[in-house]
Design a protein around this motif. Structure first.
Motif, short mmCIF file in Angstrom:
data_model
loop_
_atom_site.label_atom_id
_atom_site.label_comp_id
_atom_site.label_asym_id
_atom_site.label_seq_id
_atom_site.Cartn_x
_atom_site.Cartn_y
_atom_site.Cartn_z
N GLN A 281 46.83 3.02 -19.54
CA GLN A 281 45.86 3.51 -19.14
C GLN A 281 46.04 4.61 -18.32
O GLN A 281 47.32 4.92 -17.79
N VAL A 282 45.19 5.29 -17.75
CA VAL A 282 45.45 6.57 -16.85
C VAL A 282 44.74 6.50 -15.68
O VAL A 282 43.38 6.32 -15.87
N GLN A 283 45.07 6.47 -14.29
CA GLN A 283 44.33 6.73 -13.18
C GLN A 283 44.29 7.95 -12.44
O GLN A 283 45.50 8.53 -12.66
N LEU A 284 43.25 8.14 -12.01
CA LEU A 284 43.20 9.73 -11.23
C LEU A 284 42.98 9.24 -9.92
O LEU A 284 41.82 8.70 -9.61
N VAL A 285 43.66 10.10 -8.81
CA VAL A 285 43.21 9.86 -7.53
C VAL A 285 43.05 11.39 -6.77
O VAL A 285 43.86 11.99 -7.02
N GLU A 286 41.77 11.56 -6.69
CA GLU A 286 41.50 13.05 -5.86
C GLU A 286 41.48 13.03 -4.41
O GLU A 286 41.09 12.10 -3.68
N SER A 287 41.74 14.26 -3.93
CA SER A 287 41.77 14.33 -2.59
C SER A 287 41.57 15.84 -2.04
O SER A 287 41.43 16.81 -2.78
N GLY A 288 41.09 15.88 -1.14
CA GLY A 288 41.12 17.42 -0.55
C GLY A 288 39.68 17.98 -0.32
O GLY A 288 39.50 19.02 0.31
N GLY A 289 38.35 17.05 -0.80
CA GLY A 289 37.23 17.76 -0.29
C GLY A 289 36.94 17.84 1.23
O GLY A 289 37.72 17.38 2.15
N GLY A 290 35.74 18.28 1.46
CA GLY A 290 35.31 18.46 2.71
C GLY A 290 34.23 19.50 3.08
O GLY A 290 33.71 20.04 2.06
N LEU A 291 33.99 19.81 4.44
CA LEU A 291 32.95 20.84 4.77
C LEU A 291 33.69 22.20 5.25
O LEU A 291 34.58 21.94 6.06
N VAL A 292 33.14 23.05 4.53
CA VAL A 292 33.87 24.59 5.26
C VAL A 292 32.80 25.56 5.30
O VAL A 292 31.61 25.58 4.50
N GLN A 293 32.97 26.43 6.18
CA GLN A 293 32.16 27.64 6.10
C GLN A 293 32.23 28.70 5.10
O GLN A 293 33.41 28.69 4.39
N ALA A 294 31.38 29.44 4.64
CA ALA A 294 31.27 30.56 3.76
C ALA A 294 32.68 31.56 3.88
O ALA A 294 32.82 31.73 5.07
N GLY A 295 33.21 31.74 3.10
CA GLY A 295 34.34 32.70 3.19
C GLY A 295 35.84 31.62 3.34
O GLY A 295 36.70 32.24 3.28
N GLY A 296 35.54 30.41 3.66
CA GLY A 296 36.54 29.57 3.86
C GLY A 296 37.24 29.17 2.65
O GLY A 296 36.99 29.52 1.37
N SER A 297 38.29 28.34 2.89
CA SER A 297 39.27 27.97 1.65
C SER A 297 39.45 26.33 1.72
O SER A 297 39.26 25.81 2.77
N LEU A 298 39.45 25.48 0.43
CA LEU A 298 40.01 24.50 0.42
C LEU A 298 40.86 24.23 -0.69
O LEU A 298 40.56 25.05 -1.73
#
Length: 118
Positions: free
Chosen positions: A1-18
């Motif tokens: 089996q393979v498991q995936l764990v994601e992170s890093g999303g959120g709220l940002v203003q236009a022009g910003g970075s994530l």
């Protein structure tokens, strides 16, 4: 089996970075593709970027809408794929999903919300 764990999303203003991260664990193949997809309500999931790990090196592909703004990278020592998103636009708002594919597995992450305010 393979498991995936994601992170890093959120709220940002236009022009910003994530930066999104997705760590794979389990039966990881030396030859595989990892990528990011996104989905908004009532629309089909679409590919954002992928990075393949062939027998040597790697190859990347991007959706036209994100070329020049997003960068996908992969750390094979950590079995982790990253998506650096710069100059974000409101139309980038979506749930972003990580995906791992190999000859044996086709696995999706749980998704992480990215919201870009105008």
């Amino acid at each position: 089996q393979v498991q995936l764990v994601e992170s890093g999303g959120g709220l940002v203003q236009a022009g910003g970075s994530l930066r999104l991260s997705c760590e794979a664990s389990g039966s990881i193949s030396r030859i595989s593709t990892m990528g990011w997809y996104r989905q908004v309500p009532e629309k089909q999931r679409e590919v954002v970027a992928t990075v393949a790990r062939p027998t040597s090196g790697s190859s990347t592909n991007y959706a036209d809408a994100v070329k020049g703004r997003f960068t996908i990278s992969r750390d094979n020592t950590k079995n982790t794929v990253y998506l650096q998103m710069n100059n974000l636009k409101p139309e980038d708002t979506a749930v972003y999903y990580c995906r791992y594919t190999s000859s044996l597995y086709n696995v999706w992450g749980q998704g992480t919300q990215v919201t870009v305010s105008s």
